[in-house]
Design a protein around this motif. Structure first.
Motif, PDB file in Angstrom:
ATOM      1  N   ALA A 137       0.866  -1.181   0.000  1.00 21.23           N
ATOM      2  CA  ALA A 137       0.000   0.000   0.000  1.00 21.23           C
ATOM      3  C   ALA A 137       0.899   1.227   0.000  1.00 21.23           C
ATOM      4  O   ALA A 137       1.807   1.343   0.840  1.00 21.23           O
ATOM      5  N   ALA A 138       0.684   2.135  -0.936  1.00 24.75           N
ATOM      6  CA  ALA A 138       1.557   3.298  -1.110  1.00 24.75           C
ATOM      7  C   ALA A 138       0.744   4.584  -1.105  1.00 24.75           C
ATOM      8  O   ALA A 138      -0.358   4.634  -1.656  1.00 24.75           O
ATOM      9  N   PHE A 139       1.316   5.615  -0.487  1.00 24.20           N
ATOM     10  CA  PHE A 139       0.687   6.930  -0.417  1.00 24.20           C
ATOM     11  C   PHE A 139       1.762   7.986  -0.674  1.00 24.20           C
ATOM     12  O   PHE A 139       2.917   7.824  -0.269  1.00 24.20           O
ATOM     13  N   GLY A 140       1.384   9.079  -1.334  1.00 24.35           N
ATOM     14  CA  GLY A 140       2.363  10.116  -1.609  1.00 24.35           C
ATOM     15  C   GLY A 140       1.743  11.483  -1.796  1.00 24.35           C
ATOM     16  O   GLY A 140       0.547  11.614  -2.077  1.00 24.35           O
ATOM     17  N   ALA A 141       2.564  12.513  -1.651  1.00 18.68           N
ATOM     18  CA  ALA A 141       2.139  13.896  -1.855  1.00 18.68           C
ATOM     19  C   ALA A 141       3.268  14.660  -2.517  1.00 18.68           C
ATOM     20  O   ALA A 141       4.454  14.368  -2.296  1.00 18.68           O
ATOM     21  N   SER A 142       2.904  15.632  -3.332  1.00 14.53           N
ATOM     22  CA  SER A 142       3.925  16.447  -4.009  1.00 14.53           C
ATOM     23  C   SER A 142       3.526  17.919  -3.997  1.00 14.53           C
ATOM     24  O   SER A 142       2.347  18.272  -3.887  1.00 14.53           O
ATOM     25  N   TRP A 143       4.534  18.761  -4.134  1.00 14.71           N
ATOM     26  CA  TRP A 143       4.352  20.217  -4.076  1.00 14.71           C
ATOM     27  C   TRP A 143       5.171  20.850  -5.194  1.00 14.71           C
ATOM     28  O   TRP A 143       6.389  20.656  -5.275  1.00 14.71           O
ATOM     29  N   ARG A 144       4.512  21.606  -6.044  1.00 11.78           N
ATOM     30  CA  ARG A 144       5.184  22.328  -7.127  1.00 11.78           C
ATOM     31  C   ARG A 144       5.560  23.703  -6.593  1.00 11.78           C
ATOM     32  O   ARG A 144       4.783  24.650  -6.646  1.00 11.78           O
ATOM     33  N   PHE A 145       6.776  23.827  -6.086  1.00 17.82           N
ATOM     34  CA  PHE A 145       7.183  25.060  -5.423  1.00 17.82           C
ATOM     35  C   PHE A 145       7.818  26.068  -6.370  1.00 17.82           C
ATOM     36  O   PHE A 145       7.999  27.228  -5.999  1.00 17.82           O
ATOM     37  N   LEU A 146       8.167  25.643  -7.582  1.00 14.34           N
ATOM     38  CA  LEU A 146       8.580  26.536  -8.657  1.00 14.34           C
ATOM     39  C   LEU A 146       7.818  26.133  -9.913  1.00 14.34           C
ATOM     40  O   LEU A 146       7.316  25.012 -10.012  1.00 14.34           O
ATOM     41  N   ASP A 147       7.726  27.033 -10.884  1.00 15.66           N
ATOM     42  CA  ASP A 147       6.984  26.715 -12.098  1.00 15.66           C
ATOM     43  C   ASP A 147       7.502  25.443 -12.762  1.00 15.66           C
ATOM     44  O   ASP A 147       6.728  24.694 -13.370  1.00 15.66           O
ATOM     45  N   PHE A 148       8.810  25.180 -12.651  1.00 14.83           N
ATOM     46  CA  PHE A 148       9.414  24.059 -13.365  1.00 14.83           C
ATOM     47  C   PHE A 148       9.837  22.909 -12.451  1.00 14.83           C
ATOM     48  O   PHE A 148      10.360  21.902 -12.944  1.00 14.83           O
ATOM     49  N   LEU A 149       9.604  23.031 -11.135  1.00 10.66           N
ATOM     50  CA  LEU A 149      10.175  22.056 -10.209  1.00 10.66           C
ATOM     51  C   LEU A 149       9.196  21.682  -9.106  1.00 10.66           C
ATOM     52  O   LEU A 149       8.540  22.541  -8.518  1.00 10.66           O
ATOM     53  N   SER A 150       9.106  20.373  -8.830  1.00 13.17           N
ATOM     54  CA  SER A 150       8.262  19.870  -7.741  1.00 13.17           C
ATOM     55  C   SER A 150       9.061  18.893  -6.892  1.00 13.17           C
ATOM     56  O   SER A 150      10.061  18.313  -7.332  1.00 13.17           O
ATOM     57  N   ALA A 151       8.586  18.691  -5.662  1.00 17.91           N
ATOM     58  CA  ALA A 151       9.167  17.714  -4.746  1.00 17.91           C
ATOM     59  C   ALA A 151       8.052  16.805  -4.248  1.00 17.91           C
ATOM     60  O   ALA A 151       6.916  17.252  -4.036  1.00 17.91           O
ATOM     61  N   GLY A 152       8.371  15.539  -4.070  1.00 19.72           N
ATOM     62  CA  GLY A 152       7.376  14.593  -3.592  1.00 19.72           C
ATOM     63  C   GLY A 152       7.954  13.641  -2.570  1.00 19.72           C
ATOM     64  O   GLY A 152       9.132  13.291  -2.624  1.00 19.72           O
ATOM     65  N   VAL A 153       7.124  13.240  -1.617  1.00 18.39           N
ATOM     66  CA  VAL A 153       7.508  12.235  -0.633  1.00 18.39           C
ATOM     67  C   VAL A 153       6.409  11.184  -0.577  1.00 18.39           C
ATOM     68  O   VAL A 153       5.224  11.481  -0.771  1.00 18.39           O
ATOM     69  N   GLY A 154       6.814   9.955  -0.322  1.00 18.54           N
ATOM     70  CA  GLY A 154       5.851   8.872  -0.263  1.00 18.54           C
ATOM     71  C   GLY A 154       6.223   7.865   0.801  1.00 18.54           C
ATOM     72  O   GLY A 154       7.379   7.767   1.217  1.00 18.54           O
ATOM     73  N   VAL A 155       5.232   7.120   1.250  1.00 17.01           N
ATOM     74  CA  VAL A 155       5.441   6.063   2.230  1.00 17.01           C
ATOM     75  C   VAL A 155       4.748   4.807   1.717  1.00 17.01           C
ATOM     76  O   VAL A 155       3.670   4.882   1.106  1.00 17.01           O
ATOM     77  N   LYS A 156       5.370   3.659   1.946  1.00 16.75           N
ATOM     78  CA  LYS A 156       4.828   2.385   1.493  1.00 16.75           C
ATOM     79  C   LYS A 156       4.862   1.380   2.644  1.00 16.75           C
ATOM     80  O   LYS A 156       5.861   1.292   3.375  1.00 16.75           O
TER      81      LYS A 156
END
Length: 303
Positions: A137-156
């Motif tokens: 089971a996997a869950f994740g979230a991401s944030w586009r903090f610049l127009d061209f760049l995002s960061a994401g973290v997930g847990v499984k």
């Protein structure tokens, strides 16, 4: 410039593959966690940067949902894996949502049923069959903090039931960056990081990927990409994939994944995709190596 960046990425990945292809990696637990759930990505030799939707972002590239062109993605897929060897059947469901082109959330669940084997007691009497299985089971979230760049973290959460009285479980984490410059999509991070299970390591890898999309005309488009996974237990996978799309309706896909000894063996892949009115149908088939005959199919919906 963008094409040059992609060429450099592919060249570096290929050089790394040549250097390490003869290395021997250790055995890792929960290896089903490295199998692509998306039939389209499997047809492209596992290159997540070529994914067309984000329903499988939670087990794939968790940072990609912030760049999704859809507000909502959902998908189901099934796989018959390694039918001529230790056959297993995988059933997967995934979904993702994009909020205001800035935030993304994704979740997925997978069940892997292995080949049944006969169990005996200490006196040699048969106790019947047991079917090993894996659950993720996997869950994740991401944030586009610049127009061209995002960061994401997930847990499984991963669980592997190997016998009626023996199972392994572990919690793993993903952390990814995703950059988009026009037709260039690039990502990097760590996947399946964790402390292991009962003395076994997880299939943790440092991942880098890049893909480039080019519109040849109003109805014709092509894209190609590469992905390198270097496993912390040793060994690597290098995937190279390409796709041709006609009228945003039908796609033809192919790829090759070069592997060091230990986790996934090398394989060639082909596949087809159809898309209409938000619905999509994808299929993949593996052609060569020990995984020859593996088939995957899936249905998706986006709006």
């Amino acid at each position: 410039m963008k094409k040059r960046i992609l060429a450099i990425t592919v060249a570096l990945a290929a050089a790394a593959a040549v250097s390490y292809a003869q290395s021997t990696s250790q055995t890792a637990a929960m290896e089903s966690g490295i199998i692509p759930r998306d039939p389209a990505v499997l047809a492209l030799a596992g290159v997540e940067a070529l994914a067309e939707h984000s329903a499988w972002a939670a087990p794939g590239n968790v940072a990609s949902t912030a760049f999704s062109q859809h507000s909502f993605d959902a998908a189901l897929s099934a796989q018959i894996w390694n039918p001529d060897g230790t056959a297993s059947q995988l059933y997967n469901a995934g979904l993702a949502c994009n909020l205001k082109d800035k935030w993304g959330f994704a979740a997925a669940v997978s069940m892997d049923r292995g080949e049944a084997y006969q169990v005996y007691d200490a006196n040699g009497r048969s106790l019947g069959d047991y079917t090993p299985s894996d659950l993720e089971a996997a869950f994740g979230a991401s944030w586009r903090f610049l127009d061209f760049l995002s960061a994401g973290v997930g847990v499984k959460y991963m669980k592997s039931s190997l016998a009626s009285d023996y199972s392994l479980s572990a919690v793993a984490f993903d952390a990814m960056l995703n950059a988009v410059f026009g037709g260039l999509n690039a990502s990097a991070g760590i996947v399946n990081a964790g402390g292991g299970a009962d003395g076994y390591d997880l299939p943790s890898s440092v991942r880098a990927a890049a893909a480039y999309t080019a519109a040849l005309s109003e109805k014709h488009a092509v894209k190609a990409g590469a992905q390198l996974d270097y496993y912390l237990v040793g060994g690597l996978n290098l995937g190279l994939g390409a796709q041709y799309c006609y009228a945003d309706f039908v796609s033809v896909r192919a790829g090759y994944n070069l592997s060091s000894d230990g986790l996934l063996p090398s394989y060639a892949s082909v596949g087809l995709g159809l898309k209409y009115a938000g619905f999509g149908l994808d299929a993949a088939y593996l052609l060569s190596g020990p995984l020859s005959g593996t088939i995957s199919a899936g249905l998706r919906y986006s709006f």
